[in-house]
Design an enzyme around this catalytic site. Structure first.
Site, PDB file in Angstrom:
ATOM      1  N   ASP A 482     -19.060 -39.917 -26.443  1.00  0.00           N
ATOM      2  CA  ASP A 482     -18.328 -39.391 -25.286  1.00  0.00           C
ATOM      3  C   ASP A 482     -16.881 -39.072 -25.675  1.00  0.00           C
ATOM      4  O   ASP A 482     -16.375 -39.526 -26.714  1.00  0.00           O
ATOM      5  CB  ASP A 482     -18.355 -40.454 -24.180  1.00  0.00           C
ATOM      6  CG  ASP A 482     -18.244 -39.874 -22.781  1.00  0.00           C
ATOM      7  OD1 ASP A 482     -17.913 -38.682 -22.658  1.00  0.00           O
ATOM      8  OD2 ASP A 482     -18.489 -40.625 -21.820  1.00  0.00           O
ATOM      9  N   ASP A 552     -21.534 -34.010 -15.766  1.00  0.00           N
ATOM     10  CA  ASP A 552     -21.595 -35.271 -15.021  1.00  0.00           C
ATOM     11  C   ASP A 552     -22.138 -35.038 -13.623  1.00  0.00           C
ATOM     12  O   ASP A 552     -22.394 -35.989 -12.895  1.00  0.00           O
ATOM     13  CB  ASP A 552     -20.195 -35.897 -14.920  1.00  0.00           C
ATOM     14  CG  ASP A 552     -19.927 -36.839 -16.083  1.00  0.00           C
ATOM     15  OD1 ASP A 552     -20.866 -37.137 -16.838  1.00  0.00           O
ATOM     16  OD2 ASP A 552     -18.768 -37.278 -16.234  1.00  0.00           O
TER      17      ASP A 552
END
Ligand code: DGJ
Length: 731
Positions: A482, A552
């Site tokens: 990430d 997301d």
């Protein structure tokens, strides 16, 4: 052979099955761009066809005196437009020499054509598996006064409509040269009958398609965020005004780069268009000392004479087969479950094992433990950099957790954010100067964190060593990498003042070295990239990551826009897509579990919720989805994709995936907004075998390929967010 050289006329014809890219060396010196578009077989003295200075305004478009015939640089088409001798459009190359001047005259000195394609030094790039697949042309240019040399490198793949291009600059002179603009791709067109197409966005709404006719002047997109970003994607197109999915001309350019970039089109007053992409020249500068070279990122160019659909399918296949690499390239990936939206930071070993157990019962194959397992990270304020396990949450450590997950018949995967550092961390205590910062100025935080200075070798080595140790000591078969903020106060305590504007690019070079080393050391580990969702969804990343978390935003309706927009440049195989809980955590919307499942099936499928919270009926649907995924993943991931209806254009999203042998077609239909008293929707399929008979698996009804394509199927009467999946199999 894809690259032909017509010596008599000094013309290079770089051919792919359907396209030609033609370069001419004018007067033995100047590389002119002659054509990019439909394939041309014969070349001759094509300079005759070029614009001549006659009739142009000699006073205000100066003519260059270096050639036997005077040419006004401002009206010609160039392979490497430079600044300083009368071409006033955006240059693709701009540098400063030891005498302070910024004028370049890079003229042809020779060339080489050879089979295969070299790897680039310092930059990730596409590749060949066998030299017979492609040919490469290197054009050598030199600026006589400074000794600076340029190598323009073009590779054409024999059986793909793809040309990749990059430039290398070599300082063979006696003094340092400072580079300001080093574009990777630049195509001059002699008209401006184009629309500019790009994919803008933001966090949780990535890659929204926007199409606008070109205006005179500059239309450009860029990122100065230190990452390709959620906000703009390095994939851009020029399309003829009439271009649609199946007709019209479309030119795509995509940069194999994950950092600051720019891309755009400049239209001059003679209606000529310069289409360009490269590292963002804003705040970039590179000191090229004597004997050194600078490699630009690579640009992947596709021309389609049959609209966006053909262009996308060309990119899809190329990315799947010649950008992605490693053990997983040709394999179907495990169906995963990720605990992030189920628990956020609030979990312990029992909770993770319980989530995994329920998922294993359903047939899920990989359990991914997301953020919060290390340091003392119970929220997003602390511990990045302290990659040791939090014993309060996982008392027996990662190896033991991995064993417990493995005992359920699942693989175990782990989240990292290796590029970051929390100020509240042991690492920051030890190395406060290891983050990007400007001495004497405050550092802005993003998600309460700073960014490690990957322009420094020792920082990169620290990340490699730390990750290697963790991956070497537990059975971790997947990592989610990430990256949750963009750069600010870009500066490095290591580099001298005159090299500070190199830091953002050096960071990317460091990152690519880390990723390459980890991939090489742990080839059995499936790597998924993520940057707050799809904030670094680019070809640079796909040289390392097998897949990327697309967004997301897991809402099934929003995802139709995000995945459709993404599909213009990128294949379903690389798009992470999960079923999450409802009401959706990002939008508050409730959609049926089937709708969520069908949207996610058109990517790399997984779950992002605690399955034990579902009803029996929903769990039965989950089992069906998993069975469908196991069966149909090869069609979604390796088949041809057709955008039959786009949510950007109407109320329906229809994606069709057809297996390469045309035996199976999967059609997914989604309605965005229900309507009272609707009319029939006619859905005409594409890419089928027109002579074949296809059976609809749900109804057993038979249709011929030609009827499905030319008359289509009719549907009516849907409600909000409704859905249908149609599986057609050759009888
Ligand atoms: C952002 C990612 O996109 C999410 O999926 C999750 O991993 C969080 N970061 C964790 O902090």
């Amino acid at each position: 052979m894809p690259i032909l050289y017509d010596k008599e006329h000094a013309i290079f014809n770089i051919q792919t099955p359907d396209t030609s890219y033609i370069i001419g060396i004018y007067d033995g010196k100047l590389p002119l761009h002659i054509h990019y578009g439909k394939r041309i077989e014969q070349t001759y003295d094509m300079f005759d066809m070029l614009d001549k200075p006659a009739g142009k305004n000699y006073s205000f478009d100066p003519v260059c005196m270096d050639f036997s015939e005077k040419i006004a640089r401002n009206v010609h088409l160039f392979e490497l437009p430079t600044y300083g001798d009368g071409d006033y459009r955006m240059p693709a190359f701009h540098a400063q020499y030891a005498d302070g001047s910024t004028v370049s005259k890079l003229y042809y000195t020779g060339h080489k054509i050879y089979d295969g394609k070299p790897a680039l030094s310092d930059m990730p790039s596409s590749y060949v598996e066998d030299d017979s697949e492609a040919q490469t042309l290197e054009l050598y240019l030199e600026d006589e006064l400074s000794g600076l040399q340029a190598v323009l490198c073009y590779t054409a793949y024999g059986d793909r409509n793809v040309i990749v291009r990059s430039n290398r600059y070599v300082n063979a002179g006696k003094a340092t040269v400072t580079l300001y603009n080093v574009d990777s791709g630049c195509i001059d067109f002699d008209h401006n009958d184009f629309d500019f197409v790009h994919f803008y966005g933001a966090w949780a709404r990535e890659r929204m398609m926007e199409r606008t006719p070109l205006l005179h002047g500059l239309q450009a997109i860029d990122s100065a965020r230190g990452s390709s970003s959620h906000y703009q994607n390095p994939f851009v197109c020029l399309a003829s005004h009439d271009a649609g999915e199946d007709m019209g001309e479309v030119y795509g350019m995509n940069l194999v780069y994950s950092g600051n970039f720019h891309a755009g089109a400049y239209v001059d007053s003679f209606h000529k268009t310069r289409f360009f992409t490269g590292i963002n020249p804003f705040d970039f500068q590179w000191k090229l000392d004597c004997g050194e070279s600078f490699q630009t990122p690579e640009c992947v160019m596709v021309y389609s004479d049959r609209g966006f659909g053909k262009m996308s399918r060309t990119y899809h296949e190329f990315i799947r087969e010649r950008i992605c690499r490693g053990k997983f390239r040709d394999q179907e990936r495990p169906i995963l479950i990720n605990n992030w939206e189920a628990t956020y930071f609030d979990f312990n070993e029992d909770r993770i094992v319980a989530i995994a157990k329920k998922a294993a019962e359903m047939g899920v194959e990989l359990m991914v433990l997301d953020d919060g397992w290390f340091g003392h990270r119970n929220d997003d304020h602390t511990s990045l950099g302290d990659w040791f396990v939090d014993k309060n949450k996982l008392p027996d450590g990662l190896a033991s957790l991995a064993k417990k997950i493995n005992a359920l018949g699942m693989k175990f995967g782990l989240w990292f954010e290796p590029e970051m550092i929390s100020t509240e961390s042991e690492l920051y205590g030890k190395h406060p100067d290891w983050c990007l910062h400007v001495q004497g100025r405050s550092s802005s935080e993003g998600r309460n964190q700073l960014i490690l200075d990957l322009s420094r070798t020792e920082v990169c080595d620290y990340i490699i060593d730390t990750l290697s140790e963790i991956l070497g000591n537990a059975n971790i078969e997947y990592i989610k990498w990430d990256m949750n903020r963009n750069m600010s106060e870009i500066g490095s305590a290591y580099w001298s003042p005159d090299r500070q504007r190199e830091v953002a690019h050096r960071y990317m070079m460091g990152l690519y070295r880390i990723l390459g080393t980890i991939k090489e050391r742990f080839p059995h580990v499936l790597m998924e990239g993520c940057s707050g969702g799809g904030g670094r969804f680019d070809l640079g990343m796909f040289c390392f990551f097998d897949q990327f978390w697309t967004s997301d935003d897991t809402d099934a309706v929003e995802r139709q826009y995000i995945q459709t927009g993404t599909s213009y440049g990128y294949p379903a195989m690389v798009m992470g897509a999960h079923v999450s809980a409802c009401p959706n955590h990002q939008t508050g919307r409730t959609t049926d579990i089937k709708t969520r499942g069908y949207v996610a099936l058109a990517g790399q499928f997984g779950y992002e919720l605690d399955l034990s919270t579902l009803t029996e009926e929903e769990l039965a649907e989950v089992k069906k989805q998993i069975a469908l995924c196991k069966e149909l993943a090869p069609v979604f991931h390796k088949g041809d994709m057709y955008r039959i209806k786009s949510p950007f254009e109407g109320n329906l999203t229809v994606w069709e995936f057809v297996s390469k042998d045309k035996k199976t077609a999967v059609v997914e239909i989604f309605v965005i907004k229900g309507m009272a008293n609707p009319s029939y929707e006619c859905i005409r399929l594409k890419g089928l075998d027109s002579a074949a008979v296809y059976v609809d698996r749900n109804t057993g009804k038979k249709y011929s390929g030609e009827v499905l394509m030319h008359m289509g199927i009719k549907r009516e009467g849907w409600k909000d967010y409704s859905h249908e999946i149609l599986i057609l199999e050759k009888a």
